[in-house]
Enzyme design. Structure first.
Site, PDB file in Angstrom:
ATOM      1  N   ASN A   1      -8.543   1.133   9.458  1.00 41.91           N
ATOM      2  CA  ASN A   1      -7.513   2.178   9.524  1.00 41.91           C
ATOM      3  C   ASN A   1      -6.317   1.704   8.697  1.00 41.91           C
ATOM      4  OD1 ASN A   1      -6.648   4.757  10.555  1.00 41.91           O
ATOM      5  ND2 ASN A   1      -5.173   3.663  11.813  1.00 41.91           N
ATOM      6  N   LYS A   2      -5.314   2.546   8.622  1.00 38.67           N
ATOM      7  CA  LYS A   2      -4.134   2.265   7.794  1.00 38.67           C
ATOM      8  C   LYS A   2      -3.611   0.852   8.003  1.00 38.67           C
ATOM      9  CE  LYS A   2      -2.607   4.337   5.352  1.00 38.67           C
ATOM     10  NZ  LYS A   2      -3.000   4.134   3.925  1.00 38.67           N
TER      11      LYS A   2
ATOM     12  N   ARG B   1      -4.714  13.734   2.426  1.00 37.80           N
ATOM     13  CA  ARG B   1      -5.087  12.363   2.796  1.00 37.80           C
ATOM     14  C   ARG B   1      -5.515  12.414   4.264  1.00 37.80           C
ATOM     15  NH1 ARG B   1      -2.198  12.671   6.651  1.00 37.80           N
ATOM     16  NH2 ARG B   1      -2.675  10.491   7.052  1.00 37.80           N
ATOM     17  N   GLY B   2      -6.018  11.264   4.744  1.00 41.71           N
ATOM     18  CA  GLY B   2      -6.615  11.254   6.086  1.00 41.71           C
ATOM     19  C   GLY B   2      -8.115  11.464   5.938  1.00 41.71           C
ATOM     20  N   ALA B   3      -8.893  10.607   6.628  1.00 42.52           N
ATOM     21  CA  ALA B   3     -10.337  10.561   6.376  1.00 42.52           C
ATOM     22  C   ALA B   3     -11.041  11.917   6.523  1.00 42.52           C
ATOM     23  CB  ALA B   3     -10.973   9.504   7.282  1.00 42.52           C
TER      24      ALA B   3
ATOM     25  N   ARG C   1     -11.378   8.016  -3.671  1.00 45.19           N
ATOM     26  CA  ARG C   1     -10.821   6.989  -2.761  1.00 45.19           C
ATOM     27  C   ARG C   1     -11.999   6.252  -2.109  1.00 45.19           C
ATOM     28  NH1 ARG C   1      -5.878   8.366   1.075  1.00 45.19           N
ATOM     29  NH2 ARG C   1      -5.511   6.126   0.860  1.00 45.19           N
TER      30      ARG C   1
ATOM     31  N   ASP D   1     -10.524   5.351   9.358  1.00 43.11           N
ATOM     32  CA  ASP D   1     -11.135   5.769   8.088  1.00 43.11           C
ATOM     33  C   ASP D   1     -12.605   5.412   8.013  1.00 43.11           C
ATOM     34  OD1 ASP D   1      -8.117   5.402   7.542  1.00 43.11           O
ATOM     35  OD2 ASP D   1      -8.903   6.734   5.988  1.00 43.11           O
TER      36      ASP D   1
ATOM     37  N   GLN E   1       3.680   7.966   6.133  1.00 43.07           N
ATOM     38  CA  GLN E   1       2.938   9.040   6.830  1.00 43.07           C
ATOM     39  C   GLN E   1       3.466   9.233   8.253  1.00 43.07           C
ATOM     40  OE1 GLN E   1       1.473   6.537   5.117  1.00 43.07           O
ATOM     41  NE2 GLN E   1      -0.440   7.155   4.168  1.00 43.07           N
TER      42      GLN E   1
HETATM   43  O1  MRU Z   1      -3.907   6.603   3.196  1.00 44.59           O
HETATM   44  P1  MRU Z   1      -4.137   7.710   4.161  1.00 44.59           P
HETATM   45  O2  MRU Z   1      -2.901   8.476   4.506  1.00 44.59           O
HETATM   46  O3  MRU Z   1      -5.287   8.605   3.749  1.00 44.59           O
HETATM   47  O4  MRU Z   1      -4.609   6.967   5.484  1.00 44.59           O
HETATM   48  C1  MRU Z   1      -4.922   7.722   6.615  1.00 44.59           C
HETATM   49  C2  MRU Z   1      -5.212   6.922   7.800  1.00 44.59           C
HETATM   50  O5  MRU Z   1      -5.271   5.716   7.764  1.00 44.59           O
HETATM   51  C3  MRU Z   1      -5.532   7.674   9.047  1.00 44.59           C
HETATM   52  O6  MRU Z   1      -5.078   6.977  10.164  1.00 44.59           O
HETATM   53  C4  MRU Z   1      -7.049   7.837   9.154  1.00 44.59           C
HETATM   54  O7  MRU Z   1      -7.556   8.442   7.999  1.00 44.59           O
HETATM   55  C5  MRU Z   1      -7.441   8.642  10.320  1.00 44.59           C
HETATM   56  S1  MRU Z   1      -7.066  10.342  10.033  1.00 44.59           S
HETATM   57  C6  MRU Z   1      -7.584  11.294  11.279  1.00 44.59           C
END
Ligand code: MRU
Length: 355
Positions: free
Chosen positions: A255-256, A52-54, A95, A245, A199
């Site tokens: 973002n999250k 996970r993470g963009a 996603r 993201d 996370q």
């Molecule tokens: O749902 P996730 O864990 O994929 O969400 C991730 C985030 O929101 C991160 O902050 C974002 O992707 C930046 S990662 C460098």
């Protein structure tokens, strides 16, 4: 750069002709890689949050396309370029919010179109590896640039995990934090635990402990109190530093979920709000944050905790996984191409014209 090697945490490895993903659902209790050899499993791993993470999602998709090309070419060397389209669609549906996923798919698609009928794997693998390496290099650069914005030693607060685990390595927000800590500008990191996937508590705290950076986990609701009360102490929180993201062309930042609330808090308390993200996270095709698709995940994730039901039976839930922070609440967007202060459409356009 001082301290431990920046690339010691590797969420994604290409080895023995297969994709290996560190299973982030199990961290920090277990450090286990799973091996993926077909594209459907790669897409499912993205949906299920193994990775996970963009940026990490984008890199994983690029390797997934290598795997798909290998299979399609073996099945039908004449027609693989048409057949692989289904696989690109499968990956694109894994996603919706992180634009790095679509950026990586589009990049690979363009190269696929131009390939001759020879074995496509070497060229596509080399491109996926380049995407991976470029992401790490971008993070290291953002780390330097972001650290320069922090004027004096302070505590910082971060949300979710925008670390090595969310990228090719080193991290975006955590890259800035690593770099600033090495420069003796950070006394402590406050990590929001980040319900429902935790996370922050599981991944960010683990990365910080791994690098000997002092970290305290906060429940989300504690952020306002900690920001307010820390100002008079010897470790004031002066910056909130997060990843993204998707950033719209006007500087609005997805973002999250919970990030928007932090940006409002930062402005109210007169502290700074920094977003660290590579230019692959900037979506010039959308005018503003309203156009960013916000993933709504299963309500089970909210009604329970780590797989155990906790909520009152019969209650419903909502589970938006991301929110949008308006550009006017963002003090700095840090990219590998430069820093944009008080972002707006003009400044983002100028930045992206250098990409
Ligand atoms: O749902 P996730 O864990 O994929 O969400 C991730 C985030 O929101 C991160 O902050 C974002 O992707 C930046 S990662 C460098």
């Amino acid at each position: 750069m001082t301290g431990k090697p920046y690339d010691s945490i590797k969420p994604i490895i290409w080895q023995d002709d297969a994709l290996q993903l560190l299973d982030q659902r199990l961290l920090p209790a277990e450090y286990t890689y799973i091996t993926l050899t077909d594209v459907k499993s790669v897409a499912q791993a993205i949906t299920d949050m193994v990775v996970r993470g963009a940026p990490a999602i984008g890199i994983t998709a690029a390797y997934g396309i290598v795997i798909a090309a290998r299979q399609r070419f073996a099945e039908n060397p004449e027609n693989w370029q048409q057949a692989i389209d289904t696989d690109l669609q499968t990956l694109a549906q894994s996603r919706p919010t992180a634009v790095n996923l679509f950026w990586a798919i589009d990049l690979m698609r363009e190269v696929i179109k131009g390939l001759a009928v020879d074995d496509p794997v070497p060229a596509l693998l080399s491109l996926a590896q380049q995407v991976h390496e470029d992401d790490i290099a971008a993070n290291v650069k953002m780390g330097e640039l972001g650290a320069q914005l922090i004027a004096e030693k302070c505590a910082v607060l971060t949300h979710c995990n925008a670390g090595a685990l969310a990228t090719g390595g080193y991290g975006t927000a955590l890259g800035v934090i690593r770099s600033a800590f090495a420069d003796n500008k950070i006394s402590r990191v406050y990590a929001d635990e980040t319900r429902p996937w935790l996370q922050g508590a599981r991944l960010t705290a683990w990365e910080m402990v791994h690098d000997d950076i002092p970290v305290s986990i906060l429940v989300e609701g504690a952020a306002a109190h900690m920001i307010k009360t820390s100002q008079a102490g010897d470790q004031p929180i002066r910056w909130i530093i997060v990843g993204s993201d998707r950033i719209a062309s006007n500087g609005d930042v997805a973002n999250k979920i919970g990030t928007y609330a932090l940006a409002v808090l930062a402005r109210y308390h007169g502290i700074k709000f920094m977003v660290a993200a590579p230019t692959t996270t900037i979506d010039m095709n959308i005018a503003g944050g309203d156009e960013i698709p916000i993933e709504e995940r299963s309500t089970e994730e909210v009604l329970g905790c780590s797989g155990h039901p906790v909520a009152a039976q019969g209650a419903q839930a909502r589970n938006p996984a991301f929110d949008v922070t308006p550009a006017e609440l963002v003090d700095a967007i840090v990219t590998e191409k430069g820093v944009v202060l008080n972002p707006d459409s003009e400044k983002i356009k100028a930045l992206m014209s250098n990409v």
